[in-house]
Design a protein around this motif. Structure first.
Motif, mmCIF file in Angstrom:
data_model
loop_
_atom_site.group_PDB
_atom_site.id
_atom_site.type_symbol
_atom_site.label_atom_id
_atom_site.label_comp_id
_atom_site.label_asym_id
_atom_site.label_seq_id
_atom_site.Cartn_x
_atom_site.Cartn_y
_atom_site.Cartn_z
ATOM 1 N N ALA A 216 0.841 -1.208 0.000
ATOM 2 C CA ALA A 216 0.000 0.000 0.000
ATOM 3 C C ALA A 216 0.867 1.245 0.000
ATOM 4 C CB ALA A 216 -0.914 0.003 1.224
ATOM 5 N N TRP A 217 0.322 2.321 -0.625
ATOM 6 C CA TRP A 217 1.009 3.615 -0.638
ATOM 7 C C TRP A 217 0.193 4.574 0.197
ATOM 8 C CZ3 TRP A 217 0.072 8.596 -2.919
ATOM 9 C CH2 TRP A 217 1.197 9.435 -2.915
ATOM 10 N N ASN A 218 0.827 5.174 1.200
ATOM 11 C CA ASN A 218 0.112 6.058 2.118
ATOM 12 C C ASN A 218 0.267 7.531 1.777
ATOM 13 O OD1 ASN A 218 -0.979 4.104 4.029
ATOM 14 N ND2 ASN A 218 1.157 3.656 4.485
ATOM 15 N N GLY A 219 0.970 7.811 0.690
ATOM 16 C CA GLY A 219 1.099 9.200 0.273
ATOM 17 C C GLY A 219 2.391 9.843 0.743
ATOM 18 N N ARG A 220 2.526 11.117 0.384
ATOM 19 C CA ARG A 220 3.704 11.882 0.773
ATOM 20 C C ARG A 220 3.341 12.732 1.983
ATOM 21 N NH1 ARG A 220 5.939 15.679 -3.751
ATOM 22 N NH2 ARG A 220 4.096 16.869 -3.175
#
Length: 307
Positions: free
Chosen positions: A225-229
């Motif tokens: 999963a990518w949680n953002g910057r």
């Protein structure tokens, strides 16, 4: 009616009175009342409200009828861009071509306005920064529009991803400004970092002076999963520090999406500390205390590596 006026610089409009079930007789009495004056066609100001720039802007929008909004350079100025003019003339986008012209107001007529890209800020209906970007590319040279939108980006009012969402949402309708905005976003990429507005530098400086080491603009995620910057990540602990513009956050943020993002970070094992620009510039001690409290509160869990 008084409550409504209090929320929009002492003003109410004829179409709002209709929504409040004010009869024609009551409206006639309103015109005769010493407590109210008609400052524009079918826009009434309460005597308790002093004339000011904000009231002039609100009047310009309300006079153009239901669904009208502050737009283009005037909207950029309303969001805080100092290089854009708010007035002379006030720029308003309207659904109606039947409204009388108001002195000092430039009206742009459209067939429909997607309410997803409209919000209320400082008591006025206004185009969200992403929609402002599209509008600017429609009426200004590419170079000037690019400079203004870059500044809105550095002010943390929009991102590459929010612009991409607008392009997905409105791009199929062939609206003016879409093609140039698409070029602008493609040239920079979704994760472009514009020149720093000074806010992040201020927070980084405050934390450094307190001996709290952080990394700036960190992408968080895994193969799953990518949680953002995030704005800042503690150098050794899973503590995220997000800096928000207090003046704009409530107007721009979808609270449910905001909560979901924070919950996503927390589910991934991070703790989130939210800092406002007001804290950063007027109360730096509170910034340090907020971060140190999180470090101390989780020292046992993460190990005593806080500073």
């Amino acid at each position: 009616m008084l409550e409504l006026a209090a929320s929009q610089h002492g003003l109410v409009s004829g179409w709002q009175l209709k929504e409040l079930s004010i009869s024609k007789h009551q409206k006639r009495r309103l015109r005769e009342s010493p407590s109210w004056s008609e400052v524009a066609p079918s826009v009434f100001s309460h005597a308790s409200a002093g004339a000011c720039t904000e009231q002039q802007v609100a009047t310009a929008v309300l006079a153009q009828g239901r669904g009208a909004l502050l737009s283009h350079e005037s909207a950029a100025a309303w969001w805080g861009h100092r290089g854009c003019r708010l007035m002379g003339p006030i720029q308003v986008t309207s659904l109606s071509r039947m409204k009388p012209k108001v002195c000092g107001v430039q009206t742009f007529h459209v067939e429909r306005i997607d309410t997803r890209w409209v919000t209320r800020h400082r008591g006025v209906a206004v185009a969200r920064p992403e929609l402002v970007a599209m509008q600017l590319f429609a009426v200004l040279s590419y170079g000037r529009a690019s400079r203004i939108v870059d500044r809105l980006w550095s002010m943390r009012l929009l991102t590459g991803r929010s612009l991409a969402l607008l392009l997905t949402d409105l791009g199929r309708r062939g609206r003016n400004g879409i093609a140039a905005l698409r070029i602008f976003v493609d040239d920079r990429g979704l994760d472009y970092e514009p020149p720093d507005s000074g806010l992040e530098s201020r927070v980084e400086q405050i934390l450094a002076r307190a001996g709290i080491n952080v990394r700036r603009q960190v992408h968080l995620g895994s193969e799953h999963a990518w949680n953002g910057r995030v704005d800042f990540l503690h150098e050794t602990l899973p503590i995220v520090i997000e800096v928000q513009s207090e003046a704009f956050h409530s107007s721009l943020t979808d609270s449910e999406a905001d909560r979901a993002r924070i919950q996503g970070l927390e589910s991934a094992g991070f703790r989130v500390v939210e800092i406002t620009d007001n804290q950063a510039f007027t109360d730096p001690r509170s910034v340090v205390e907020a971060v140190q409290a999180e470090i101390s509160g989780h020292g046992r869990e993460f190990g005593d590596h806080g500073r």
